[in-house]
Design a protein around this motif. Structure first.
Motif, PDB file in Angstrom:
ATOM      1  N   GLN A  74       0.829  -1.215   0.000  1.00 37.28           N
ATOM      2  CA  GLN A  74       0.000   0.000   0.000  1.00 37.28           C
ATOM      3  C   GLN A  74       0.862   1.265   0.000  1.00 37.28           C
ATOM      4  N   LEU A  75       1.910   1.271   0.832  1.00 39.31           N
ATOM      5  CA  LEU A  75       2.789   2.445   0.899  1.00 39.31           C
ATOM      6  C   LEU A  75       3.480   2.684  -0.435  1.00 39.31           C
ATOM      7  N   SER A  76       3.961   1.620  -1.068  1.00 42.65           N
ATOM      8  CA  SER A  76       4.679   1.750  -2.340  1.00 42.65           C
ATOM      9  C   SER A  76       3.780   2.305  -3.430  1.00 42.65           C
ATOM     10  N   GLU A  77       2.552   1.832  -3.463  1.00 39.54           N
ATOM     11  CA  GLU A  77       1.614   2.343  -4.465  1.00 39.54           C
ATOM     12  C   GLU A  77       1.292   3.808  -4.207  1.00 39.54           C
ATOM     13  N   THR A 120      13.022  -1.346  -0.660  1.00 37.29           N
ATOM     14  CA  THR A 120      14.312  -1.525  -1.323  1.00 37.29           C
ATOM     15  C   THR A 120      14.421  -2.942  -1.883  1.00 37.29           C
ATOM     16  N   LEU A 121      14.017  -3.933  -1.099  1.00 33.81           N
ATOM     17  CA  LEU A 121      14.027  -5.311  -1.579  1.00 33.81           C
ATOM     18  C   LEU A 121      13.024  -5.514  -2.709  1.00 33.81           C
ATOM     19  N   LYS A 122      11.853  -4.935  -2.584  1.00 27.33           N
ATOM     20  CA  LYS A 122      10.777  -5.140  -3.559  1.00 27.33           C
ATOM     21  C   LYS A 122      11.146  -4.610  -4.940  1.00 27.33           C
ATOM     22  N   PHE A 123      11.723  -3.407  -4.985  1.00 30.25           N
ATOM     23  CA  PHE A 123      11.943  -2.754  -6.277  1.00 30.25           C
ATOM     24  C   PHE A 123      13.393  -2.825  -6.769  1.00 30.25           C
ATOM     25  N   THR A 140       1.460  -1.629  12.109  1.00 27.14           N
ATOM     26  CA  THR A 140       2.576  -1.878  11.175  1.00 27.14           C
ATOM     27  C   THR A 140       2.959  -0.603  10.438  1.00 27.14           C
ATOM     28  N   GLY A 141       3.267   0.434  11.188  1.00 29.16           N
ATOM     29  CA  GLY A 141       3.716   1.666  10.540  1.00 29.16           C
ATOM     30  C   GLY A 141       2.561   2.585  10.226  1.00 29.16           C
ATOM     31  N   MET A 142       2.544   3.110   9.018  1.00 29.40           N
ATOM     32  CA  MET A 142       1.545   4.095   8.632  1.00 29.40           C
ATOM     33  C   MET A 142       0.313   3.428   8.034  1.00 29.40           C
ATOM     34  N   CYS A 143      -0.850   4.039   8.283  1.00 25.85           N
ATOM     35  CA  CYS A 143      -2.082   3.461   7.741  1.00 25.85           C
ATOM     36  C   CYS A 143      -2.949   4.493   7.035  1.00 25.85           C
ATOM     37  N   CYS A 144      -2.605   5.786   7.147  1.00 25.77           N
ATOM     38  CA  CYS A 144      -3.354   6.861   6.481  1.00 25.77           C
ATOM     39  C   CYS A 144      -2.396   7.770   5.732  1.00 25.77           C
ATOM     40  N   PHE A 145      -2.897   8.428   4.699  1.00 28.59           N
ATOM     41  CA  PHE A 145      -2.049   9.344   3.933  1.00 28.59           C
ATOM     42  C   PHE A 145      -2.871  10.501   3.394  1.00 28.59           C
ATOM     43  N   TYR A 146      -2.184  11.610   3.192  1.00 29.34           N
ATOM     44  CA  TYR A 146      -2.783  12.759   2.524  1.00 29.34           C
ATOM     45  C   TYR A 146      -1.723  13.396   1.636  1.00 29.34           C
ATOM     46  N   LYS A 147      -1.966  13.396   0.340  1.00 28.55           N
ATOM     47  CA  LYS A 147      -1.063  14.054  -0.597  1.00 28.55           C
ATOM     48  C   LYS A 147      -1.433  15.529  -0.655  1.00 28.55           C
ATOM     49  N   VAL A 148      -0.505  16.365  -0.256  1.00 20.60           N
ATOM     50  CA  VAL A 148      -0.794  17.798  -0.139  1.00 20.60           C
ATOM     51  C   VAL A 148      -1.082  18.362  -1.530  1.00 20.60           C
ATOM     52  N   PHE A 201      -5.086   3.749   3.816  1.00 24.48           N
ATOM     53  CA  PHE A 201      -4.610   2.944   2.701  1.00 24.48           C
ATOM     54  C   PHE A 201      -5.697   1.950   2.297  1.00 24.48           C
ATOM     55  N   LYS A 202      -5.573   1.423   1.089  1.00 24.70           N
ATOM     56  CA  LYS A 202      -6.435   0.319   0.684  1.00 24.70           C
ATOM     57  C   LYS A 202      -6.299  -0.820   1.699  1.00 24.70           C
ATOM     58  N   ASN A 203      -7.367  -1.541   1.880  1.00 28.24           N
ATOM     59  CA  ASN A 203      -7.381  -2.709   2.765  1.00 28.24           C
ATOM     60  C   ASN A 203      -7.321  -2.334   4.243  1.00 28.24           C
ATOM     61  N   THR A 204      -7.567  -1.072   4.531  1.00 23.38           N
ATOM     62  CA  THR A 204      -7.595  -0.593   5.916  1.00 23.38           C
ATOM     63  C   THR A 204      -8.819   0.289   6.106  1.00 23.38           C
ATOM     64  N   GLU A 205      -9.468   0.179   7.249  1.00 21.25           N
ATOM     65  CA  GLU A 205     -10.574   1.076   7.580  1.00 21.25           C
ATOM     66  C   GLU A 205     -10.244   1.827   8.859  1.00 21.25           C
ATOM     67  N   ILE A 206     -10.562   3.104   8.868  1.00 22.86           N
ATOM     68  CA  ILE A 206     -10.456   3.919  10.071  1.00 22.86           C
ATOM     69  C   ILE A 206     -11.861   4.127  10.633  1.00 22.86           C
ATOM     70  N   ILE A 207     -12.030   3.793  11.896  1.00 20.13           N
ATOM     71  CA  ILE A 207     -13.304   3.995  12.575  1.00 20.13           C
ATOM     72  C   ILE A 207     -13.090   5.010  13.687  1.00 20.13           C
ATOM     73  N   LEU A 208     -13.907   6.046  13.724  1.00 18.55           N
ATOM     74  CA  LEU A 208     -13.872   7.012  14.826  1.00 18.55           C
ATOM     75  C   LEU A 208     -14.964   6.642  15.825  1.00 18.55           C
ATOM     76  N   LEU A 209     -14.550   6.354  17.049  1.00 18.20           N
ATOM     77  CA  LEU A 209     -15.509   5.983  18.084  1.00 18.20           C
ATOM     78  C   LEU A 209     -15.621   7.083  19.129  1.00 18.20           C
TER      79      LEU A 209
END
Length: 505
Positions: free
Chosen positions: A179-182, A210-213, A304-312, A328-336
């Motif tokens: 998800q981060l790489s994409e 680094t290993l992936k690419f 596992t690190g970061m789960c949300c992003f915002y491209k300025v 990220f894809k495959n992640t949901e944020i729930i505000l309780l």
């Protein structure tokens, strides 16, 4: 289907064996060397009968330490990074929790490790890589691997003073890296500049892509972060084009005027997180690198690190905060909310994470695990875990997630509920302020502000009175030469609290 993080390396080493994978200011390892050395380490560990156990890696920040991580994984075990800059009492607590049978060291750290409260064996990395590679043994270990096997345990601070070991598996790390790489657009031409210590999960952003690419990661010497101009020169010397840093590392460059003498010529991808980026400092970066992409990342170690992003993608006023965007894809944020119901539109609530990115919990600590890895209160039909971050967030009118504060940064003062982060945002806007940190003295009921900059304390207080209501004005203000930072580069609020306590005694 990929179920092992080292599948990345197996593919890449065939394509670019002689390309530099990891390097520091003096040494480098190619993908072929990383491949061969990690297999030798794995063969040695496996022949010692170690399997599905913690193996501590106690080495200086170096490409060899990273390769030791991979060797531990390849042997069917999980690595636990520690560092000599950790307090000795913290290391002892970690070893008490793990009870490891093996610690991998380098020539320097092995002398320190001999003093540890530890019943296992110490091994030198340079000796392990001389071991004969046992292809059949390693193939058998890999054949038994599943994606929920642990690959690392990293220790975070605990509220009781006892560190908590966050345990992550192949599945969550692979999901995170994909998800981060994409999101950030990594590829084989990416040259990372690593800022964080290797005993934090933050370094995942560089190590596994680094290993992936078949990319390259340079480990930036810690000392350079005290010399902004030399730091920028290092980025240019190694043609570093991608950085994923904590905010304070970025503001250290912009606030101290480094751009007047040196500009990072190759940087085109800047990701930041862990703290709120003062808009005043962000504007400086944006002006210097107008064509670069800037992405705000958010996420806890337990996710596992970061789960949300915002491209300025727009301009922000000085009193605004940059959103943390969307998951990220495959992640949901729930505000309780406080009733464990989904927060209404615009209402603040605790940020909770659902999805594959969740780690396995805290190693050898089921009580703490049960406190925050809990059944989703919105789902009563079947077992489903979420992680309660302890962070407060809300959605703005654009549908973007905004980080409000930590639960423990929210105070009740003079009958009003106050976010200490809001005070910091207003302080950081002031001309002459480089960085600020706000804490609260619960015993005395006082808001305490420390800052670094050129403005006098009296003038700062006067200007704040024009921006904030009376009940939010700090009761104690002190200027520092530099703001204390944690090893990960965040503002060290524990240090500030202890400093204030000593000054009041």
């Amino acid at each position: 289907m990929q179920n092992h993080v080292l599948d990345y390396l197996d593919v890449t080493v065939k394509r670019v064996p002689d390309k530099i994978a990891f390097a520091n200011e003096t040494d480098a390892l190619t993908f072929q060397e990383v491949h061969d050395q990690n297999r030798a380490v794995a063969s040695f560990l496996a022949k010692q009968g170690l399997y599905k156990e913690p193996v501590v890696v106690f080495m200086n920040k170096h490409p060899k330490a990273i390769t030791a991580f991979f060797g531990v994984i390849h042997s069917g075990n999980f690595y636990v990074p520690i560092d000599e800059e950790m307090p000795r009492v913290r290391i002892d607590l970690i070893l008490d929790n793990l009870k490891p049978r093996a610690i991998i060291c380098d020539e320097k750290t092995i002398e320190i490790a001999k003093e540890f409260r530890f019943d296992g064996k110490l091994y030198l990395y340079d000796e392990l890589i001389q071991a004969q590679i046992e292809d059949g043994l390693l193939a058998g270990i890999r054949a038994k691997a599943i994606d929920t096997d642990l690959i690392y345990v990293v220790f975070t601070s605990g509220s009781t003073g006892i560190p908590k070991g966050v345990a992550a598996c192949h599945r969550s790390v692979i999901d995170y890296i994909e998800q981060l790489s994409e999101t950030l657009g990594f590829n084989e031409n990416t040259v990372f500049g690593n800022q964080t210590p290797l005993y934090f999960d933050a370094c995942l952003k560089e190590l596994y892509p680094t290993l992936k690419f078949g990319a390259t990661t340079y480990l930036i010497p810690k000392g350079l972060f005290m010399f902004p101009i030399k730091l920028v020169e290092f980025l240019n010397e190694h043609k570093i084009n991608t950085i994923c840093w904590v905010v304070s590392a970025l503001t250290m460059i912009s606030a101290f005027g480094a751009f007047k003498k040196a500009v990072p010529e190759y940087l085109h991808t800047i990701a930041f997180g862990s703290e709120v980026f003062p808009i005043k400092q962000f504007r400086i970066w944006k002006e210097v690198l107008p064509n670069a992409s800037f992405t705000n990342l958010y996420g806890p170690t337990e996710g596992t690190g970061m789960c949300c992003f915002y491209k300025v993608d727009r301009e922000f006023e000085l009193d605004e905060v940059i959103p943390i965007g969307r998951p990220f894809k495959n992640t949901e944020i729930i505000l309780l909310n406080e009733k464990d119901e989904r927060a209404a539109d615009g209402e603040a609530g605790e940020i909770c994470i659902r999805g594959t990115s969740l780690t396995m919990g805290y190693y050898n600590n089921p009580e703490k695990t049960r406190e925050v890895f809990v059944q989703n209160p919105l789902n009563h039909a079947y077992p489903e875990l979420i992680y309660r971050t302890g962070d407060i967030g809300r959605y703005n009118e654009r549908g973007e997630l905004i980080f409000v504060s930590r639960k423990d940064y929210q105070i009740k003062h003079m009958g009003h509920r106050i976010e200490l982060g809001e005070i910091e945002v207003n302080v950081n806007m002031l001309e002459g302020v480089k960085l600020s940190g706000c804490i609260y003295d619960k015993d005395k009921g006082k808001i305490v502000l420390y800052y670094a900059g050129d403005i006098e304390t009296g003038e700062l207080t006067r200007l704040l009175k024009e921006k904030l209501p009376r009940y939010m004005i700090p009761n104690y203000v002190e200027r520092l030469d530099t703001m204390p930072l944690t090893p990960n580069g965040k503002i060290n609020r524990v240090f500030l609290s202890e400093k204030y306590k000593k000054e009041r005694e």
